[in-house]
Design a protein around this motif. Sequence first.
Motif, PDB file in Angstrom:
ATOM      1  N   TYR A   1      15.399  44.135  14.595  1.00  0.00           N
ATOM      2  CA  TYR A   1      15.487  45.464  14.030  1.00  0.00           C
ATOM      3  C   TYR A   1      16.716  45.542  13.150  1.00  0.00           C
ATOM      4  CZ  TYR A   1      12.136  46.978  17.553  1.00  0.00           C
ATOM      5  OH  TYR A   1      11.026  47.128  18.315  1.00  0.00           O
TER       6      TYR A   1
ATOM      7  N   ASP B   1      17.654  51.012  12.412  1.00  0.00           N
ATOM      8  CA  ASP B   1      16.452  51.324  13.180  1.00  0.00           C
ATOM      9  C   ASP B   1      16.708  51.386  14.679  1.00  0.00           C
ATOM     10  OD1 ASP B   1      14.889  51.446  10.875  1.00  0.00           O
ATOM     11  OD2 ASP B   1      14.465  49.296  10.936  1.00  0.00           O
TER      12      ASP B   1
ATOM     13  N   ARG C   1      18.019  52.780  18.258  1.00  0.00           N
ATOM     14  CA  ARG C   1      18.082  54.118  18.860  1.00  0.00           C
ATOM     15  C   ARG C   1      19.537  54.583  18.903  1.00  0.00           C
ATOM     16  NH1 ARG C   1      13.017  56.399  20.219  1.00  0.00           N
ATOM     17  NH2 ARG C   1      14.079  57.575  21.813  1.00  0.00           N
TER      18      ARG C   1
ATOM     19  N   THR D   1      17.011  57.516  15.586  1.00  0.00           N
ATOM     20  CA  THR D   1      17.601  56.252  15.128  1.00  0.00           C
ATOM     21  C   THR D   1      18.898  56.523  14.370  1.00  0.00           C
ATOM     22  OG1 THR D   1      16.474  56.250  12.989  1.00  0.00           O
ATOM     23  CG2 THR D   1      15.294  55.240  14.862  1.00  0.00           C
TER      24      THR D   1
ATOM     25  N   ASN E   1      19.533  55.611  11.360  1.00  0.00           N
ATOM     26  CA  ASN E   1      19.192  56.075  10.012  1.00  0.00           C
ATOM     27  C   ASN E   1      18.920  57.571  10.001  1.00  0.00           C
ATOM     28  OD1 ASN E   1      19.443  53.649   8.629  1.00  0.00           O
ATOM     29  ND2 ASN E   1      17.316  53.072   8.944  1.00  0.00           N
ATOM     30  N   ASP E   2      18.210  58.075  11.022  1.00  0.00           N
ATOM     31  CA  ASP E   2      17.950  59.511  11.116  1.00  0.00           C
ATOM     32  C   ASP E   2      19.264  60.288  11.192  1.00  0.00           C
ATOM     33  OD1 ASP E   2      15.234  58.910  11.243  1.00  0.00           O
ATOM     34  OD2 ASP E   2      15.104  59.189  13.425  1.00  0.00           O
TER      35      ASP E   2
END
Length: 175
Positions: A6, A10, A12, A51, A53-54
Motif C-alpha cells: 500500500y 492509503d 488507515r 486513510t 490521504n483522506d
Amino acid sequence: MESSSYAVGDLRVSDAEREPAIERLQDAYAEGRLDHDEFDLRMHLAMTAKTRNDLASVTRDLAPVPGAVAHGVDAPPQTGEDRMLAAAAHAIAVPTLFVGPLVLMLVSGKRSEYVRRQAREAVNFHITLLLVTIVTFGVGGMLYAVAWILSVIAALFALTGQTFRYPWILRLVKE
C-alpha cells in the motif's frame, strides 16, 4: 502467497494522527481562514477520515502552523537515543514532578523534536496535577497514584517510538 503493498497515503489513519489535523483546523478557524460552515464540514471530514490521504485532503490548502511538526511521512525517524530520552522525560516526572521533564525539554528538545514533544506532554500533565492538588487543598494528591501508572505507560509508548497524549490535561506549555 500474494503480497500486497500500500502507498503510505492509503494506510488507515489513527486517532493520534487526526489530532494535528484537528489542531490545524482549529487554528485556521481562529485566524479567520475558515468560516464556521467550512470549519464544521472539515472537522467532520477529519473525524471520519479513513486513510492518510483522506485526512491530508482536509488541511492540504492550509498553510502549516509555524513551528509545527509534520506528523507522518516527512517526520524524521526517532533514534534509540530519542526514544530513551522521551521515555526518561515521562519516568523522571514521577520523583521530580514537572522539573525533570522541563529540563529534558529545554536541553535535549533542541536536538530532537520527538523528545521535545514528549517532554512537553509530561510537563503539561504534571503541571495540571499540581494545579488540581493546589485547588483541591491537597485532596487531588490522591491522583498521583494514577499519575505514576500513566507515566509508566507513557514511557513505554515513548520507548516504542509512539506518541502518547495524556487525557484531560491543560496544555499550558506549547511550542
